[in-house]
Design a protein around this motif. Structure first.
Motif, mmCIF file in Angstrom:
data_model
loop_
_atom_site.group_PDB
_atom_site.id
_atom_site.type_symbol
_atom_site.label_atom_id
_atom_site.label_comp_id
_atom_site.label_asym_id
_atom_site.label_seq_id
_atom_site.Cartn_x
_atom_site.Cartn_y
_atom_site.Cartn_z
ATOM 1 N N ILE A 128 45.848 30.424 25.892
ATOM 2 C CA ILE A 128 47.176 30.650 25.325
ATOM 3 C C ILE A 128 48.294 30.210 26.270
ATOM 4 O O ILE A 128 49.472 30.345 25.944
ATOM 5 C CB ILE A 128 47.391 32.129 24.944
ATOM 6 N N MET A 129 47.932 29.681 27.430
ATOM 7 C CA MET A 129 48.936 29.323 28.434
ATOM 8 C C MET A 129 49.342 27.860 28.326
ATOM 9 O O MET A 129 48.534 26.998 28.004
ATOM 10 C CB MET A 129 48.411 29.619 29.837
ATOM 11 N N ARG A 130 50.616 27.609 28.624
ATOM 12 C CA ARG A 130 51.131 26.249 28.701
ATOM 13 C C ARG A 130 50.867 25.686 30.093
ATOM 14 O O ARG A 130 50.648 26.446 31.043
ATOM 15 C CB ARG A 130 52.634 26.255 28.419
ATOM 16 N N PRO A 131 50.913 24.372 30.260
ATOM 17 C CA PRO A 131 50.682 23.792 31.589
ATOM 18 C C PRO A 131 51.650 24.299 32.649
ATOM 19 O O PRO A 131 51.302 24.315 33.837
ATOM 20 C CB PRO A 131 50.863 22.285 31.340
ATOM 21 N N THR A 132 52.848 24.686 32.252
ATOM 22 C CA THR A 132 53.840 25.160 33.222
ATOM 23 C C THR A 132 53.695 26.639 33.555
ATOM 24 O O THR A 132 54.382 27.142 34.447
ATOM 25 C CB THR A 132 55.261 24.924 32.685
ATOM 26 N N ASP A 133 52.813 27.362 32.855
ATOM 27 C CA ASP A 133 52.613 28.788 33.115
ATOM 28 C C ASP A 133 51.719 28.997 34.331
ATOM 29 O O ASP A 133 50.942 28.119 34.714
ATOM 30 C CB ASP A 133 51.965 29.475 31.902
ATOM 31 N N ARG A 134 51.840 30.190 34.913
ATOM 32 C CA ARG A 134 50.997 30.575 36.038
ATOM 33 C C ARG A 134 50.472 31.988 35.795
ATOM 34 O O ARG A 134 51.064 32.766 35.040
ATOM 35 C CB ARG A 134 51.792 30.529 37.350
ATOM 36 N N ALA A 135 49.373 32.332 36.450
ATOM 37 C CA ALA A 135 48.771 33.654 36.276
ATOM 38 C C ALA A 135 48.504 34.300 37.626
ATOM 39 O O ALA A 135 48.205 33.608 38.607
ATOM 40 C CB ALA A 135 47.457 33.558 35.493
ATOM 41 N N GLY B 69 38.819 28.300 33.928
ATOM 42 C CA GLY B 69 39.693 27.174 33.634
ATOM 43 C C GLY B 69 40.972 27.133 34.439
ATOM 44 O O GLY B 69 41.971 26.557 33.998
ATOM 45 N N PHE B 70 40.957 27.706 35.646
ATOM 46 C CA PHE B 70 42.142 27.733 36.495
ATOM 47 C C PHE B 70 41.879 27.044 37.828
ATOM 48 O O PHE B 70 40.733 26.991 38.291
ATOM 49 C CB PHE B 70 42.572 29.176 36.788
ATOM 50 N N GLU B 71 42.958 26.586 38.444
ATOM 51 C CA GLU B 71 42.941 26.169 39.840
ATOM 52 C C GLU B 71 43.657 27.257 40.639
ATOM 53 O O GLU B 71 44.810 27.585 40.351
ATOM 54 C CB GLU B 71 43.670 24.838 40.033
ATOM 55 N N VAL B 72 42.973 27.834 41.613
ATOM 56 C CA VAL B 72 43.582 28.882 42.430
ATOM 57 C C VAL B 72 44.429 28.222 43.509
ATOM 58 O O VAL B 72 43.914 27.496 44.361
ATOM 59 C CB VAL B 72 42.509 29.795 43.065
ATOM 60 N N ALA C 21 45.155 36.577 43.586
ATOM 61 C CA ALA C 21 45.052 35.132 43.349
ATOM 62 C C ALA C 21 46.169 34.686 42.421
ATOM 63 O O ALA C 21 46.418 35.314 41.396
ATOM 64 C CB ALA C 21 43.689 34.786 42.738
ATOM 65 N N GLY C 22 46.856 33.610 42.795
ATOM 66 C CA GLY C 22 47.795 32.938 41.917
ATOM 67 C C GLY C 22 47.149 31.662 41.425
ATOM 68 O O GLY C 22 46.596 30.896 42.209
ATOM 69 N N ALA C 23 47.224 31.422 40.101
ATOM 70 C CA ALA C 23 46.451 30.315 39.544
ATOM 71 C C ALA C 23 47.250 29.538 38.507
ATOM 72 O O ALA C 23 48.086 30.089 37.795
ATOM 73 C CB ALA C 23 45.152 30.835 38.926
ATOM 74 N N THR C 24 46.935 28.250 38.412
ATOM 75 C CA THR C 24 47.522 27.374 37.401
ATOM 76 C C THR C 24 46.434 26.963 36.419
ATOM 77 O O THR C 24 45.295 26.701 36.805
ATOM 78 C CB THR C 24 48.150 26.138 38.066
ATOM 79 N N LEU D 293 55.374 34.025 46.500
ATOM 80 C CA LEU D 293 55.169 33.630 45.107
ATOM 81 C C LEU D 293 56.460 33.103 44.489
ATOM 82 O O LEU D 293 56.449 32.137 43.726
ATOM 83 C CB LEU D 293 54.638 34.815 44.295
ATOM 84 N N ALA D 294 57.577 33.747 44.819
ATOM 85 C CA ALA D 294 58.868 33.285 44.309
ATOM 86 C C ALA D 294 59.177 31.878 44.813
ATOM 87 O O ALA D 294 59.759 31.057 44.091
ATOM 88 C CB ALA D 294 59.976 34.255 44.721
ATOM 89 N N GLY D 295 58.777 31.579 46.051
ATOM 90 C CA GLY D 295 58.968 30.230 46.575
ATOM 91 C C GLY D 295 58.001 29.233 45.975
ATOM 92 O O GLY D 295 58.338 28.054 45.794
ATOM 93 N N LEU D 296 56.800 29.696 45.659
ATOM 94 C CA LEU D 296 55.779 28.818 45.090
ATOM 95 C C LEU D 296 56.093 28.464 43.645
ATOM 96 O O LEU D 296 55.799 27.346 43.192
ATOM 97 C CB LEU D 296 54.412 29.504 45.186
ATOM 98 N N TRP D 297 56.672 29.424 42.912
ATOM 99 C CA TRP D 297 56.951 29.242 41.487
ATOM 100 C C TRP D 297 58.451 29.402 41.210
ATOM 101 O O TRP D 297 58.869 30.308 40.476
ATOM 102 C CB TRP D 297 56.143 30.241 40.666
ATOM 103 N N PRO D 298 59.298 28.539 41.751
ATOM 104 C CA PRO D 298 60.748 28.721 41.626
ATOM 105 C C PRO D 298 61.262 28.531 40.208
ATOM 106 O O PRO D 298 62.360 28.995 39.878
ATOM 107 C CB PRO D 298 61.321 27.657 42.572
#
Length: 305
Positions: free
Chosen positions: A172-179, A282-285, A299-302, A73-78
């Motif tokens: 409430i999330m910005r485009p650059t946020d992840r969940a 409303g997410f892409e996994v 799941a990590g999602a944008t 995850l740290a590599g995916l979301w640097p």
């Protein structure tokens, strides 16, 4: 002489008197919402014990899966700079991510969010030292107004509500946020045994223990309820064994023999449904992992706009 503990900043959107009034109203309806299981001292103590109990396989799987996934995850979301733990509890999940990001990327700002002041304090103490800064927000995550206060906080570790929460979070999330979402896979043979054990029974009984009740006053029951459309539940409720008089603040309430107090259920999923609910919100996994036994999912999602 013990060294002074680090002071923490906690923004309070939900006051203790509001929680107490809500608890009394919930008991009057004979249904205790999820949030009241993390409020009273007996509940907080039981939750902390439960999270480290070997028989609570749900927590064990969740923590192991997150630890195994955190470097990826740290590599995916640097570019992540903030971790917001929604429903942070005592902070054990957030601690794993904070430590990994500190080691392989950079220290994150940690924002702990919960209903319980006591759990917020524990989470902030856990995050101190592995985050660049820490602060807490005490709120009711079921309130849209309260959730809106989190807008723009950054990367988010999210609690999972099967139907509505993903969409509420995305708004409430910005485009650059992840969940991050996690959940337990339903298994007809083993799901119930993971909950109907002494440690979890103590946790489930916590709100009632805070009112002075013991299991001699009635029976706490768990039931497995296979659902439709891939969403299932472990239901729990208390049945009074005799007429009871309870005091909640200044309010006196009566519970008659054989009367039920329903409690929030624990939700389980069929694997495909878990991911489809996130996408429907409303997410892409972009990240999918599960434990070796296949019983727990991450799941990590944008957010999709």
């Amino acid at each position: 002489m013990a060294s002074p503990k680090t002071p923490f900043s906690v923004q309070v959107l939900l006051r203790e008197d509001e929680i107490a009034a809500g608890f009394a109203a919930a008991f009057a309806r004979r249904f205790l919402d999820e949030k009241f299981f993390y409020w009273l001292p007996a509940s907080v103590s039981a939750w902390v014990d439960l999270m480290s109990a070997p028989e609570y396989r749900n927590a064990n799987r969740a923590l192991r899966l997150l630890a195994a996934s955190a470097p990826e995850l740290a590599g995916l979301w640097p570019e992540a700079d903030t971790l917001c733990g929604l429903g942070c509890g005592e902070g054990s999940k957030d601690k794993i991510l904070l430590q990994i990001f500190q080691q392989v990327a950079k220290p994150l700002v940690y924002v702990a969010v919960d209903f319980s002041q006591a759990l917020l304090e524990l989470a902030l103490a856990t995050g101190d030292g592995s985050a660049s800064s820490v602060r807490g927000i005490k709120l009711d995550i079921t309130s849209d107004d309260h959730l809106q206060a989190l807008s723009g906080l950054g990367n988010t570790l999210g609690a999972f509500d099967p139907i509505q929460f993903p969409e509420r979070l995305r708004r409430i999330m910005r485009p650059t946020d992840r969940a991050l979402f996690d959940g337990e896979v339903f298994d007809r043979e083993s799901t119930l045994s993971g909950y109907d054990n002494p440690t979890n029974r103590r946790f489930a009984f916590g709100p009632l223990a805070g009112l002075g009740l013991t299991e001699h006053d009635g029976e706490l029951k768990f039931e497995l309820r296979p659902g439709r459309h891939g969403i299932h539940e472990v239901a729990k409720y208390f049945v009074a064994g005799r007429d009871l008089e309870l005091r909640i603040g200044a309010t006196v309430m009566h519970l008659e023999k054989d009367e039920k107090v329903l409690m929030s259920s624990s939700i389980k999923y069929d694997e495909p449904v878990f991911f489809s609910l996130i996408e429907r919100g409303g997410f892409e996994v972009e990240f999918r992992k599960k434990t070796e036994d296949g019983k727990f999912l991450l799941a990590g999602a944008t957010p999709r706009y």
